[in-house]
Design an enzyme around this catalytic site. Structure first.
Site, PDB file in Angstrom:
ATOM      1  N   ASP A 222     -76.654  46.535 -50.749  1.00 53.84           N
ATOM      2  CA  ASP A 222     -76.139  45.274 -50.215  1.00 53.84           C
ATOM      3  C   ASP A 222     -76.981  44.816 -49.032  1.00 53.84           C
ATOM      4  O   ASP A 222     -77.705  45.597 -48.411  1.00 53.84           O
ATOM      5  CB  ASP A 222     -74.674  45.433 -49.773  1.00 53.84           C
ATOM      6  CG  ASP A 222     -73.724  45.573 -50.949  1.00 53.84           C
ATOM      7  OD1 ASP A 222     -74.117  45.200 -52.069  1.00 53.84           O
ATOM      8  OD2 ASP A 222     -72.601  46.071 -50.743  1.00 53.84           O
ATOM      9  N   TYR A 286     -75.068  58.695 -49.602  1.00 54.21           N
ATOM     10  CA  TYR A 286     -74.726  57.669 -48.615  1.00 54.21           C
ATOM     11  C   TYR A 286     -74.179  58.309 -47.333  1.00 54.21           C
ATOM     12  O   TYR A 286     -73.558  59.379 -47.371  1.00 54.21           O
ATOM     13  CB  TYR A 286     -73.631  56.742 -49.164  1.00 54.21           C
ATOM     14  CG  TYR A 286     -73.998  55.974 -50.398  1.00 54.21           C
ATOM     15  CD1 TYR A 286     -74.537  54.695 -50.308  1.00 54.21           C
ATOM     16  CD2 TYR A 286     -73.785  56.513 -51.668  1.00 54.21           C
ATOM     17  CE1 TYR A 286     -74.861  53.973 -51.454  1.00 54.21           C
ATOM     18  CE2 TYR A 286     -74.115  55.799 -52.806  1.00 54.21           C
ATOM     19  CZ  TYR A 286     -74.644  54.534 -52.699  1.00 54.21           C
ATOM     20  OH  TYR A 286     -74.965  53.826 -53.826  1.00 54.21           O
ATOM     21  N   TYR A 356     -69.071  51.934 -56.399  1.00 50.76           N
ATOM     22  CA  TYR A 356     -68.919  51.017 -55.266  1.00 50.76           C
ATOM     23  C   TYR A 356     -68.364  51.809 -54.077  1.00 50.76           C
ATOM     24  O   TYR A 356     -67.177  52.157 -54.053  1.00 50.76           O
ATOM     25  CB  TYR A 356     -67.983  49.862 -55.632  1.00 50.76           C
ATOM     26  CG  TYR A 356     -68.538  48.942 -56.697  1.00 50.76           C
ATOM     27  CD1 TYR A 356     -69.490  47.980 -56.385  1.00 50.76           C
ATOM     28  CD2 TYR A 356     -68.094  49.032 -58.018  1.00 50.76           C
ATOM     29  CE1 TYR A 356     -69.994  47.123 -57.355  1.00 50.76           C
ATOM     30  CE2 TYR A 356     -68.588  48.183 -58.997  1.00 50.76           C
ATOM     31  CZ  TYR A 356     -69.537  47.233 -58.659  1.00 50.76           C
ATOM     32  OH  TYR A 356     -70.031  46.392 -59.623  1.00 50.76           O
TER      33      TYR A 356
END
Length: 392
Positions: A222, A286, A356
């Protein structure tokens, strides 16, 4: 006997040696069609065994004119010069020459074959491609590539002009994005927003003198997410004039004129790599900074271990306008949590491609199950997210 009868009929059509010989192009080896034509015209009696170099008359030569070819073989050198002139601004390592014939020439050839048969014949277009192509290759000292030449000049015979079909130059590499607020590809909604594509492409366009660019990434992060995982990409430079690039120097230029994006391991690539990148599904690691609406007791973090395994995610609300609304299953391979303050957590998450992460944290109004918010029994929002590893 059949060969002689066909030969005699074709000679009466007034064909030049090129066009006569081309009707028997599959007979004999190592001969040009004008040499076959000269053999056919010189020998009273003729058989398939006569098509050898020793039988080529000494006065056989390129060129000639008849109603079928309209003298195009007299202009071979002119066509070669047209191609060379059109190619002057371009660097190239491979080429494939083609021709486009006037419709009348193609119709005349079809009529000739309808009357006399096309067995053993070669197309007029094919002979011109070969003869012009050989001379262009010699002049330019480059190779031929029948699959994906750097440039394919197509000669419009009727109008005596050249159209260049130029293959894109593709560069493979990896990138890191060190700041937030930069999209991966050009942001058409807000021209003030920079993109990885534009940052990487600017020096590449300058050194290659390309007319345009396309950016192909192996997934994307993103706009508000940093990437430290060396994400793979292919930069496709369209209609470049320069191809023999110093990629180490290009890499240095990209990395020194700005500090927001860094590229690594640039190398020349191909369309197959783009296809492979689009099909790749690799796990990503992440790091997320999470804020909760309530204080979280240290012993409650144990609950988050339940996130390891299969989760169900309905298409997030934030992308529902451009993605199919459906429920997907994704695997969370690992989740580690550290309490920074009473209501701030740092999460290290390794997840399957397509998961997500922001919704894994917030639950997205229950569209992701289970989630950090659900297990902690309070609201949870991803304040900052970074990609810190990609299983390339």
């Amino acid at each position: 006997m059949v060969l002689k009868i066909k030969r005699d009929k074709l000679i009466k059509e007034g064909l030049c040696d090129h066009c006569l010989g081309r009707q028997f192009a599959k007979l004999g080896y190592g001969l040009e069609n004008y040499e076959r034509g000269a053999i056919l015209r010189h020998n009273e009696e003729v058989s398939e065994n006569d098509f050898i170099k020793d039988n080529v008359p000494q006065d056989a030569e390129l060129g000639g004119e008849c109603s079928l070819c309209q003298g195009v073989f007299e202009k071979i050198e002119d066509y070669v010069n047209l191609v060379n002139e059109a190619l002057k601004p371009y660097q190239l390592n491979s080429i494939l020459v083609g021709v486009s014939l006037p419709q009348q020439m193609k119709e005349d050839e079809k009529e000739l074959w309808a009357n006399h048969g096309s067995q053993d014949a070669e197309l007029l277009k094919s002979e011109l491609n070969r003869l012009i192509g050989k001379q262009v290759l010699r002049k330019l000292n480059v190779g031929v590539d029948f699959e994906r030449p750097d440039i394919s000049p197509v000669i419009d015979i009727g109008n005596e002009r050249v159209e260049l079909q130029i293959s894109s130059l593709l560069l493979y590499g990896k990138y890191n994005k060190y700041v937030r607020g930069i999209s991966q590809t050009k942001w058409f909604y807000d021209r003030k927003v920079k993109s990885v594509e534009e940052i990487v492409a600017q020096p590449a366009i300058e050194v290659s003198e390309a007319e345009g660019v396309k950016f192909h990434g192996a997934g994307r992060e993103d706009i508000d997410v940093r990437c430290f995982g060396k994400r793979e990409f292919v930069l496709e430079l369209t209609r470049p004039k320069k191809r023999n690039l110093d990629l180490q120097e290009l890499e240095r230029k990209i990395n020194t004129y700005q500090e927001q994006v860094e590229v690594f391991e640039l190398e020349f690539s191909n369309k197959g790599t783009v296809k492979d990148l689009k099909a790749k599904r690799v796990a990503k690691l992440y790091k997320a900074l999470v804020t909760t609406s309530q204080e979280v007791a240290p012993d409650k973090l144990i609950k988050l271990k339940e996130l390891s395994g299969i989760i169900k995610q309905r298409t997030p609300q934030r992308v529902n306008h451009r993605r199919t609304d459906m429920v997907r299953q994704r695997e969370i391979y690992k989740l580690e949590a550290e309490l920074l303050t009473a209501n701030k957590l740092e999460l290290i998450i390794k997840a399957e491609a397509g998961a997500y992460i922001k919704e894994l944290i917030s639950s997205d109004d229950g569209r992701t199950e289970p989630s950090v918010a659900e297990l902690l029994e309070c609201s949870a929002e991803c304040e900052r997210l970074d990609v810190i590893g990609i299983d390339n």
